[in-house]
Design an enzyme around this catalytic site. Structure first.
Site, PDB file in Angstrom:
ATOM      1  N   ASN A 104      24.232  52.346 -21.676  1.00 48.69           N
ATOM      2  CA  ASN A 104      22.998  52.968 -22.157  1.00 48.69           C
ATOM      3  C   ASN A 104      23.028  52.895 -23.674  1.00 48.69           C
ATOM      4  O   ASN A 104      23.974  53.391 -24.292  1.00 48.69           O
ATOM      5  CB  ASN A 104      22.954  54.428 -21.670  1.00 48.69           C
ATOM      6  CG  ASN A 104      21.842  55.222 -22.325  1.00 48.69           C
ATOM      7  OD1 ASN A 104      20.817  54.659 -22.707  1.00 48.69           O
ATOM      8  ND2 ASN A 104      22.043  56.513 -22.459  1.00 48.69           N
ATOM      9  N   HIS A 508     -16.908  63.592 -39.324  1.00 46.86           N
ATOM     10  CA  HIS A 508     -16.389  62.631 -40.302  1.00 46.86           C
ATOM     11  C   HIS A 508     -16.122  61.258 -39.684  1.00 46.86           C
ATOM     12  O   HIS A 508     -15.418  60.447 -40.273  1.00 46.86           O
ATOM     13  CB  HIS A 508     -15.109  63.175 -40.941  1.00 46.86           C
ATOM     14  CG  HIS A 508     -15.349  64.402 -41.779  1.00 46.86           C
ATOM     15  ND1 HIS A 508     -16.111  64.383 -42.924  1.00 46.86           N
ATOM     16  CD2 HIS A 508     -14.967  65.692 -41.604  1.00 46.86           C
ATOM     17  CE1 HIS A 508     -16.167  65.598 -43.446  1.00 46.86           C
ATOM     18  NE2 HIS A 508     -15.488  66.423 -42.650  1.00 46.86           N
TER      19      HIS A 508
END
Ligand code: M6R
Length: 612
Positions: A104, A508
């Site tokens: 891993n 906006h």
């Protein structure tokens, strides 16, 4: 990402490995495999897809009838190098087929190592970085697996949790850790290795958390831990804290739903012994700081990723609103590459459910390198972040298995609420205000329980809206991060595109997206910003947008404007996130369910993101 497990003992090795992988599957689930000892050989079974495919393959293999294995290793993968295929699944073997390895992490210099190994005549079967480890062990093998791993590790650059076995070293596994977690489980005449202790709770009695640079060798009845220079290291074993029920769905169809419904209890667990009613404040022993030290703090910076980052945004809001302490949240993936200005009177928190998120861990190490005192807010006990911080708070929400974080989020903000109460009571907050806050806060679990009763109503809402391809989630103030978290939840498990924005930002730019085809989910708690939220809802309605409002019970105005309304109980405005998030979690869950998604294991994701 990726889960690894190893076993030495007399029980059915493949069953133990598959059971361990089942508990680790949340770490990655695109393929899996096991390698177990045969007669002077190693038997490898690997499959693409979910663990069920591997379980079926093992049941159809020779291991079902003739399984004398006494040691073996397993892996569940989240692909980094190489596509998802059986060849790229772990365990990887060397040229002789006698060595098998699960890994891993990422071997960053694998390409140079691979070229050299190929030049030496090694034949590679996969495109992974991990396979080089098997071939390097083959070159280093002189009859002693422990010596071989000691010889190989200095050649690797990158991160790893590794477990290796050799057919000619019967009953022995070796493991090594550098940047990816590895724990040793101690049982009765059996030993285990795994990426996290959750994989071991059925069998192991105690666990030992390995640290970076440590190498472990196990047999069924013993273990030995050394450093890179082969010097013995003595470590203490801890009790395993989880219950097996934590890893079962019980009566729920999915872990996510179970975890959503656990929230009244998980929040209570996170507050047990942490509320001081007499002094109208909180108590957090793990901070390891005196009241004077806490009073001297002028600024708080909170670092996290994904859901943990949004919890940090809410924590920052608690601190500013309640304690008047300037606070901000930073994305772990951004702060780790910035020139972070560490100030002596600032306090730093890293927030992580898993305690293993690479971005957050890198940020933590960077902060510490620059002299910061860093505290952790973690769920996974003994995780890397929990162990590397200078103190902190375990949130005690219990193992969170579904990839989508739910109960950890509310437990993280619980920890911040307690911390903010402590900081506030050391500053301007009066005992009367503190008392009102603690009372309202203590009522939250019951109010969440009430909110959860909306489940079937929200399921109907999800049915109505789940075929819309896009969504906007809007909130203001402390509910802005809740809106963003709601959007993350929806996109993560239903694959519906969703954006969480400040309601004031609508005009906006985002307002140009508004049409009948774009639903807007508004968070409208009964706070000082309610009027502004109502105005934003009207702006959306004026443009024929569809509005769903999550508002406080009895808000008739919101009900009149919105197309659909979910009413949650009233609480203090500052505590609104605890209740507002519940319908959003349920909405994401039911939308994903209606669309036939894999709710607990959404595509491309893993629970714990241990790569950058
Ligand atoms: O384990 P962590 O809290 O550090 O994880 C951080 C994120 O990866 C995580 O919150 C992610 O965003 C979740 N899957 C969201 O549901």
């Amino acid at each position: 990402m990726c889960g690894i497990v190893g076993y030495c003992g007399v029980k059915n090795t493949s069953e133990i490995l598959l059971g361990g992988l089942r508990r680790l599957e949340y770490r990655g689930y695109d393929s899996s495999g096991i390698a177990v000892s045969g007669e002077n050989s190693i038997i490898v079974v690997r499959r693409v897809g979910k663990l069920n495919n591997l379980t079926e393959a093992v049941a159809e293999s020779s291991l079902a009838t003739d399984n004398k294995a006494s040691f073996g290793i397993g892996h569940t993968r989240w692909a980094t190098h190489g596509e998802v295929s059986e060849e790229n699944s772990h365990p990887h073997t060397d040229c002789t087929g006698k060595i098998a390895v699960v890994h891993n992490g990422i071997i960053e210099n694998f390409s140079g190592l691979k070229d050299r190994l190929i030049a030496n005549g090694h034949k590679f079967k996969s495109q992974t970085d991990s396979e080089v480890i098997a071939h390097l062990l083959e070159e280093a093998w002189n009859g002693d697996l422990n010596a071989a791993i000691h010889a190989v590790l200095p050649m690797l650059r990158g991160t790893y949790g590794i477990i290796a076995m050799h057919a000619d070293a019967p009953g022995v596994l070796v493991g090594a850790r550098c940047g990816s977690p590895l724990v040793l489980g101690i049982g009765d005449n059996e030993m285990f290795l795994a990426s996290d202790p959750g994989a071991l709770t059925r069998h192991a009695k105690k666990v030992v958390y390995l640290d970076d640079g440590e190498i472990v060798s196990i047999t069924a009845d013993g273990f030995n831990i050394t450093d890179g220079k082969n010097r013995d290291i003595k470590k203490t074993a801890d009790n395993i804290e989880f219950r097996n029920d934590d890893f079962e769905k019980g009566d729920f169809p999915h872990f996510m739903l179970k975890e959503i419904f656990e929230q009244p209890e998980s929040i209570k667990r996170g507050t047990t012994g942490r509320l001081d009613l007499a002094a109208s404040t909180g108590k957090l022993g793990g901070l390891n700081m005196t009241e004077d030290e806490l009073r001297a703090i002028r600024r708080v910076v909170i670092v996290g990723a994904g859901t943990s980052y949004f919890a940090g945004c809410i924590g920052a809001n608690f601190l500013e609103s309640m304690a008047g302490v300037p606070a901000r949240a930073e994305l772990a993936s951004e702060i780790c590459y910035k020139n972070i200005i560490v100030e002596p009177d600032s306090m730093y928190f890293v927030v992580s459910q898993s305690g293993e998120t690479a971005d957050t861990l890198i940020a933590l190490r960077e902060l510490k390198r620059k002299g910061a005192r860093v505290l952790g807010i973690c769920n996974a006990v003994g995780s890397t972040i929990a162990r590397e911080t200078d103190g902190g708070v375990y949130i005690h929400s219990g193992p969170e298995i579904a990839v989508a974080s739910t109960k950890a989020f509310t437990s993280q903000i619980t920890a911040f609420a307690i911390f903010a109460a402590i900081m506030a009571r050391l500053r301007e907050m009066t005992s009367v205000q503190g008392d009102a806050f603690i009372k309202a806060f203590s009522a939250i679990p019951a109010l969440i329980k009430e909110t959860l009763e909306l489940d079937s109503t929200i399921a109907k809402l999800a049915e109505k809206y789940c075929n819309y391809p896009n969504f906007i989630f809007l909130g203001r103030g402390i509910c802005l991060p809740v809106a963003r978290e709601g959007a993350l939840k929806l996109k993560e498990i239903s694959y519906i595109h969703a954006e969480g924005i400040g309601a004031g930002e609508l005009k906006h730019g985002t307002i140009s997206l508004i049409s009948e085809a774009m639903p807007s989910m508004f968070l409208v708690p009964n706070d000082g910003l309610r009027e502004k939220n109502i105005s934003s809802m009207k702006e959306v309605k004026a443009r024929k947008g569809r509005v769903i409002a999550i508002c406080t019970a009895g808000d008739t105005e919101a009900r009149d404007i919105a197309d659909d309304v979910i009413e949650v109980p009233e609480t203090l405005p500052i505590l609104a996130p605890f209740l507002m998030i519940i319908p959003l979690q349920l909405f994401a869950y039911h939308s994903a369910l209606k669309l036939g998604r894999d709710v607990d294991q959404p595509r491309n994701l893993a629970k714990s993101v241990t790569v950058e």
